[in-house]
Write an enzyme that holds these catalytic residues in place. Structure first.
Site, PDB file in Angstrom:
ATOM      1  N   SER A  25       0.833  -1.145   0.035  1.00  0.00           N
ATOM      2  CA  SER A  25      -0.032  -0.079  -0.076  1.00  0.00           C
ATOM      3  C   SER A  25       0.919   1.323  -0.119  1.00  0.00           C
ATOM      4  CB  SER A  25      -0.874  -0.051   1.246  1.00  0.00           C
ATOM      5  OG  SER A  25      -1.535   1.466   1.544  1.00  0.00           O
ATOM      6  N   TYR A  79      -2.251  -0.491  10.853  1.00  0.00           N
ATOM      7  CA  TYR A  79      -2.078  -0.834   9.200  1.00  0.00           C
ATOM      8  C   TYR A  79      -0.746  -0.436   8.594  1.00  0.00           C
ATOM      9  CZ  TYR A  79      -3.637  -1.077   4.246  1.00  0.00           C
ATOM     10  OH  TYR A  79      -3.726  -1.402   2.971  1.00  0.00           O
TER      11      TYR A  79
END
Length: 261
Positions: free
Chosen positions: A145, A158
């Site tokens: 990501s 995250y």
């Protein structure tokens, strides 16, 4: 063009989190390149529906497992090999994102984000690596990501997990550089998937913004002012898997319209 003439003909690929979103788009892209596919995910219903939808593109099977469960992963990959043979390509796509201020991020949330997003890559890579080493060829692509390359507020767990995925990618790429195996990452920005829709719903529930305003806010992070399409991520992943991409190793390729440079 016959299937035998396609660049990934004869290669067996496993896509984790392959039942929907980016994972399903990656599966379709690899099938079009001639690979035989095994989808891995937690929901048998979702996997079966996706496999049925994509079967016209090539051979596709599925196995069920939670990538955070090491024993379940071992069993699932053993079954995948029995279905499609030695695994040549691994796409570590399974992931989960939950937002919370750091002061409200408890140990359970922290550990879950690491278990799914980072430990899952570890478990699945360990499952396929012996076979790749024996055959002297392999492609491992970790779907990370942009949160693995920069910071985002309210998703500290995250971000930490995805930064870990980038670190794992780089370390393993060096370790395997002379073994015929490449290890790379793709780093999507906000992509038009169910996960992003869940993020939008969370924004709506906690603020006075509408869904359209929430989506526009996320889209503004991309200099192209839009959400990325899952197929755009899939194209980058498929390219990294090609035999002709052997010099690509240890890279973290952003698919985010220029968000991270």
């Amino acid at each position: 063009m016959s299937n035998a003439a396609l660049p990934l003909s004869g290669k067996h690929a496993v896509v984790t989190g392959g039942g929907r979103g980016i994972g399903a788009a990656i599966a379709a892209s690899l099938l079009r390149q001639g690979a035989r596919l095994t989808l891995l995910g937690r929901s048998e219903t979702t996997l079966a529906e996706t496999a049925s939808r994509l079967e016209a593109l090539g051979r596709i099977d599925y196995v069920c497992a939670d990538v955070a469960d090491a024993d379940a992963v071992t069993h699932a990959f053993s079954k995948a090999e029995s279905l499609g043979g030695t695994i040549d390509i691994l796409i570590n796509n399974a992931g989960q994102a939950v937002s919370a201020p750091f002061v409200k991020t408890d140990a359970q949330l922290w550990n879950r984000m690491l278990a799914v997003n980072l430990n899952g890559c570890f478990h699945c890579t360990q499952a396929v690596l012996p076979g790749m080493l024996r055959s002297g060829w392999g492609r491992i692509v970790n779907v990370a990501s942009t949160a693995g390359l920069t910071g985002y507020g309210y998703v500290s767990a995250y971000c930490a997990a995805k930064h870990g995925v980038i670190g794992l990618t780089r370390a393993l790429a060096l370790e395997l550089a002379t073994k015929g195996i490449t290890v790379n990452a793709v780093c999507p920005g906000y992509t038009d998937t169910d996960m992003t829709q869940e993020t939008i719903a969370n924004i709506v529930s906690k603020t006075a913004r509408s869904a359209a305003e929430a989506q526009a806010e996320l889209s503004m992070k991309n200099p192209q002012k839009r959400l990325v399409a899952p197929e755009e991520v899939a194209n980058a992943v498929a390219w990294l898997c090609l035999p002709q991409s052997a010099a690509m190793n240890g890279q973290s390729i952003t698919v985010a319209g220029g968000e991270v440079m």
